[in-house]
Design a protein around this motif. Structure first.
Motif, PDB file in Angstrom:
ATOM      1  N   GLN A  58       0.846  -1.202   0.000  1.00 53.09           N
ATOM      2  CA  GLN A  58       0.000   0.000   0.000  1.00 53.09           C
ATOM      3  C   GLN A  58       0.880   1.251   0.000  1.00 53.09           C
ATOM      4  O   GLN A  58       0.876   2.054   0.931  1.00 53.09           O
ATOM      5  N   ILE A  59       1.656   1.383  -1.059  1.00 51.49           N
ATOM      6  CA  ILE A  59       2.573   2.492  -1.260  1.00 51.49           C
ATOM      7  C   ILE A  59       2.433   2.928  -2.715  1.00 51.49           C
ATOM      8  O   ILE A  59       2.379   2.088  -3.615  1.00 51.49           O
ATOM      9  N   CYS A  60       2.409   4.231  -2.948  1.00 56.23           N
ATOM     10  CA  CYS A  60       2.181   4.724  -4.309  1.00 56.23           C
ATOM     11  C   CYS A  60       3.254   4.256  -5.279  1.00 56.23           C
ATOM     12  O   CYS A  60       2.987   4.113  -6.479  1.00 56.23           O
ATOM     13  N   LEU A  61       4.467   4.008  -4.800  1.00 51.99           N
ATOM     14  CA  LEU A  61       5.572   3.601  -5.663  1.00 51.99           C
ATOM     15  C   LEU A  61       5.805   2.094  -5.665  1.00 51.99           C
ATOM     16  O   LEU A  61       6.778   1.626  -6.260  1.00 51.99           O
ATOM     17  N   ALA A  62       4.941   1.329  -5.021  1.00 54.82           N
ATOM     18  CA  ALA A  62       5.128  -0.125  -4.986  1.00 54.82           C
ATOM     19  C   ALA A  62       5.171  -0.681  -6.410  1.00 54.82           C
ATOM     20  O   ALA A  62       4.405  -0.245  -7.285  1.00 54.82           O
ATOM     21  N   ASP A  96       6.240  -7.395  11.620  1.00 59.99           N
ATOM     22  CA  ASP A  96       6.932  -6.720  10.518  1.00 59.99           C
ATOM     23  C   ASP A  96       6.045  -6.589   9.282  1.00 59.99           C
ATOM     24  O   ASP A  96       6.408  -5.856   8.341  1.00 59.99           O
ATOM     25  N   TYR A  97       4.919  -7.279   9.270  1.00 62.77           N
ATOM     26  CA  TYR A  97       4.071  -7.277   8.086  1.00 62.77           C
ATOM     27  C   TYR A  97       2.733  -6.617   8.393  1.00 62.77           C
ATOM     28  O   TYR A  97       2.051  -6.995   9.343  1.00 62.77           O
ATOM     29  N   ALA A  98       2.356  -5.657   7.567  1.00 57.23           N
ATOM     30  CA  ALA A  98       1.158  -4.854   7.824  1.00 57.23           C
ATOM     31  C   ALA A  98      -0.105  -5.541   7.314  1.00 57.23           C
ATOM     32  O   ALA A  98      -0.064  -6.457   6.484  1.00 57.23           O
ATOM     33  N   SER A  99      -1.239  -5.073   7.791  1.00 63.44           N
ATOM     34  CA  SER A  99      -2.550  -5.514   7.318  1.00 63.44           C
ATOM     35  C   SER A  99      -3.032  -4.595   6.202  1.00 63.44           C
ATOM     36  O   SER A  99      -2.576  -3.460   6.056  1.00 63.44           O
ATOM     37  N   VAL A 100      -3.973  -5.071   5.420  1.00 67.09           N
ATOM     38  CA  VAL A 100      -4.658  -4.224   4.442  1.00 67.09           C
ATOM     39  C   VAL A 100      -5.511  -3.236   5.229  1.00 67.09           C
ATOM     40  O   VAL A 100      -6.129  -3.580   6.240  1.00 67.09           O
ATOM     41  N   VAL A 101      -5.585  -1.992   4.769  1.00 71.44           N
ATOM     42  CA  VAL A 101      -6.064  -0.893   5.599  1.00 71.44           C
ATOM     43  C   VAL A 101      -7.547  -0.976   5.972  1.00 71.44           C
ATOM     44  O   VAL A 101      -7.921  -0.627   7.092  1.00 71.44           O
ATOM     45  N   LYS A 140      -4.805  -9.595   6.972  1.00 74.62           N
ATOM     46  CA  LYS A 140      -3.475  -9.872   6.437  1.00 74.62           C
ATOM     47  C   LYS A 140      -3.625 -10.778   5.213  1.00 74.62           C
ATOM     48  O   LYS A 140      -4.420 -11.708   5.208  1.00 74.62           O
ATOM     49  N   MET A 141      -2.836 -10.477   4.209  1.00 74.99           N
ATOM     50  CA  MET A 141      -2.949 -11.182   2.932  1.00 74.99           C
ATOM     51  C   MET A 141      -1.552 -11.540   2.446  1.00 74.99           C
ATOM     52  O   MET A 141      -0.670 -10.674   2.386  1.00 74.99           O
ATOM     53  N   PRO A 142      -1.310 -12.805   2.130  1.00 76.92           N
ATOM     54  CA  PRO A 142       0.013 -13.170   1.632  1.00 76.92           C
ATOM     55  C   PRO A 142       0.267 -12.574   0.259  1.00 76.92           C
ATOM     56  O   PRO A 142      -0.679 -12.241  -0.478  1.00 76.92           O
ATOM     57  N   GLY A 162      -1.564  -3.180  -3.211  1.00 77.89           N
ATOM     58  CA  GLY A 162      -1.675  -4.283  -2.260  1.00 77.89           C
ATOM     59  C   GLY A 162      -0.749  -5.409  -2.662  1.00 77.89           C
ATOM     60  O   GLY A 162      -0.061  -5.346  -3.689  1.00 77.89           O
ATOM     61  N   PRO A 163      -0.709  -6.500  -1.883  1.00 77.60           N
ATOM     62  CA  PRO A 163       0.237  -7.594  -2.108  1.00 77.60           C
ATOM     63  C   PRO A 163      -0.191  -8.572  -3.208  1.00 77.60           C
ATOM     64  O   PRO A 163      -0.300  -9.784  -2.983  1.00 77.60           O
ATOM     65  N   VAL A 164      -0.458  -8.039  -4.387  1.00 77.35           N
ATOM     66  CA  VAL A 164      -0.780  -8.856  -5.560  1.00 77.35           C
ATOM     67  C   VAL A 164       0.188  -8.453  -6.661  1.00 77.35           C
ATOM     68  O   VAL A 164       0.360  -7.261  -6.934  1.00 77.35           O
TER      69      VAL A 164
END
Length: 284
Positions: A58-62, A96-101, A140-142, A162-164
């Protein structure tokens, strides 16, 4: 200044136009990762994983999607998988790992994966601890890698945030360059490889807000580099002196000397030889 989605950025700019308020927009978009044949796929995979898993993507530059050589697809995917596993051996109870907002955003990401699966993508969950994500409400999503994606999938139409991670393949780097140029200008563009000629081709023939070579995201950390988007990924830039200029108005002040500059320059009626001389000088 507004940071957020392109759709909302358009509304902000429209509202600001009514009062002629200057606008700086930082909007994100689908930031591609080019992996060349000469890339170190293990190292590149770990760095992509770091950028994609930071704040759960969840970062604009991801990094939004990978573009890899056809013959190196499995090696590139394994590099990301292994890099993720090294940094996040578990996820559910890992601080260390964040959740989806939000629930809404979590459901959107789940729908995106389901849409890709239904349309023929191979879905690869990076779940090193073999944890059960269905029995938790932690959002949390892998990291979910999508292989064999196509343009009909939502994952290739929307900024993922997101983590996709979709993975596309190319036979020649020109295919990847052409694809990126056919779509909206991204906020970030990333190239991995050791061939300087190929790297310069990618950088010279694409347009993006900024670039990081052999890593992702890091150009935003350099305060001496202007940071901002272009086209659908935004307008204006800041950081360092560019930020001062962006958010300041340079007001010009000119003080006229005592001599009659207008007359000397031939700009004062009645016009005559001085005027003709000035015009001839300007027409050279």
């Amino acid at each position: 200044i507004f940071t957020g989605s392109t759709a909302t950025g358009r509304k902000v700019m429209e509202a600001a136009s009514k009062n002629l308020v200057p606008v700086t927009l930082e909007l994100g978009g689908k930031s591609p990762v080019f992996m060349g044949e000469s890339a170190d796929f293990a190292k590149a995979g770990e760095r992509v994983a770091l950028g994609k898993m930071m704040n759960a993507g969840q970062i604009c530059l991801a990094p939004d999607y990978l573009y890899v050589p056809e013959s190196k697809q499995d090696e590139a995917i394994h590099g990301v998988w292994q890099g993720t596993a090294n940094m996040y051996p578990t996820l559910l109870d890992n601080e260390d790992y964040a959740s989806v907002v939000t629930d809404r955003h979590f459901d959107r990401l789940q729908d995106m994966v389901a849409d890709a699966r239904d349309k023929g993508a191979e879905v690869i969950e990076v779940n090193p601890g073999n944890e059960d994500f269905s029995s938790t409400n932690s959002r949390k999503m892998p990291l979910t890698i999508l292989k064999n994606v196509n343009e009909d999938m939502k994952a290739m139409q929307e900024e993922i945030f997101g983590p996709v991670l979709p993975v596309k393949t190319y036979g020649h780097i020109d295919e990847a360059i052409g694809y990126v140029n056919e779509h909206d200008r991204p906020l970030g563009l990333y190239y991995f490889g050791q061939e300087s000629e190929e790297r310069e081709k990618v950088l010279a023939r694409t347009i993006s807000g900024g670039v990081t070579v052999n890593d992702v995201i890091f150009h935003v950390s350099m305060e001496d580099l202007p940071f901002g988007g272009v086209g659908s990924s935004g307008m204006g830039s800041y950081h360092g002196v560019e930020g001062f200029r962006e958010f300041s108005h340079a007001r010009s002040v000119y003080t006229q000397p005592k001599i009659d500059v207008a007359k000397l320059g031939g700009f004062k009626p009645p016009y005559g030889p001085a005027t003709e001389k000035a015009i001839k000088t300007m027409m050279k």
